[in-house]
Scaffold this motif. Structure first.
Motif, PDB file in Angstrom:
ATOM      1  N   ARG A   2       0.853  -1.179   0.000  1.00 37.92           N
ATOM      2  CA  ARG A   2       0.000   0.000   0.000  1.00 37.92           C
ATOM      3  C   ARG A   2       0.895   1.237   0.000  1.00 37.92           C
ATOM      4  O   ARG A   2       1.953   1.258   0.630  1.00 37.92           O
ATOM      5  N   PHE A  83      -6.570   9.150  -7.892  1.00 37.46           N
ATOM      6  CA  PHE A  83      -7.397   8.743  -6.761  1.00 37.46           C
ATOM      7  C   PHE A  83      -7.868   9.968  -5.995  1.00 37.46           C
ATOM      8  O   PHE A  83      -7.102  10.908  -5.787  1.00 37.46           O
ATOM      9  N   TYR A 106      -9.711   6.290  -2.810  1.00 33.43           N
ATOM     10  CA  TYR A 106      -8.916   5.613  -1.778  1.00 33.43           C
ATOM     11  C   TYR A 106      -9.521   5.918  -0.415  1.00 33.43           C
ATOM     12  O   TYR A 106     -10.325   6.846  -0.270  1.00 33.43           O
ATOM     13  N   VAL A 111      -3.203   4.002  -0.819  1.00 37.39           N
ATOM     14  CA  VAL A 111      -3.662   3.490  -2.104  1.00 37.39           C
ATOM     15  C   VAL A 111      -3.178   2.053  -2.230  1.00 37.39           C
ATOM     16  O   VAL A 111      -2.016   1.753  -1.952  1.00 37.39           O
ATOM     17  N   ASP A 112      -4.066   1.175  -2.625  1.00 33.88           N
ATOM     18  CA  ASP A 112      -3.737  -0.242  -2.754  1.00 33.88           C
ATOM     19  C   ASP A 112      -3.060  -0.492  -4.110  1.00 33.88           C
ATOM     20  O   ASP A 112      -3.727  -0.573  -5.134  1.00 33.88           O
TER      21      ASP A 112
END
Ligand SMILES: [Zn+2]
Ligand SMILES: [Zn+2]
Length: 172
Positions: A2, A83, A106, A111-112
């Motif tokens: 992440r 995002f 997000y 943020v993945d």
């Protein structure tokens, strides 16, 4: 992995990540990762908006639409993903961005990257999947793979779609 949003700046921070094939689930039953996925790029932030710009490389084995055999495909993608923070009223109303800009949400903290990489690989897969452009497919009568075998079934050179068209013509 992440990407922590708090640590990001407007200039951006580099990231680099390698995934073994088992670490990312493509969730496409006819596509499998057959080599490591390498992803690298920069993540930057302006206020609550995050931008991830990067590249990824891997190879995927698809299933051929015609012969159902393996269809290997290299994947090389450059991507930009934007995002916005979940719950941001302006962002959620969609007023912040023009239509063709892809925007995800997000959770406010991070943020993945794994999910982003997975999505980018899936987006890169072609709708038409062939092991090779001239794949001969399976015999519609006996199901032999016509790339490697021949059969004695009466073969109409026409595609079933043309046959249907011919029938319509005949009945006119
Ligand atoms: Zn094929
Ligand atoms: Zn046959």
């Amino acid at each position: 992995m992440r990407i922590e949003v708090e640590n990001l700046t407007a200039e951006g921070k580099p990231f680099e990540q390698t995934y073994a094939p088992g670490e990312l689930a493509l969730e496409d039953e006819f596509a499998a990762l057959v080599s490591d996925v390498r992803a690298w790029g920069r993540a930057s932030r302006k206020s609550d908006e995050v931008r991830v710009q990067g590249s990824l490389q891997t190879s995927v084995e698809l299933r051929c639409d015609r012969c159902l055999g393996p269809a290997p495909m290299p994947v090389n993608v450059d991507f930009v993903a934007n995002f916005v923070r979940a719950g941001d009223p302006v962002a959620e109303a969609g007023e912040l961005h023009d239509e063709d800009l892809e925007v995800s949400v997000y959770d406010g903290h991070s943020v993945d990257l794994d999910e982003l990489v997975r999505e980018q690989i899936l987006l890169a897969l072609p709708a038409r999947r062939l092991c090779r452009d001239d794949c001969r497919g399976l015999c519609p009568a006996c199901a032999k793979n016509l790339n490697t075998e021949s059969c004695d079934c009466a073969r109409h050179e026409t595609d079933p779609r043309w046959a249907a068209l011919a029938e319509i013509k005949d009945s006119e």
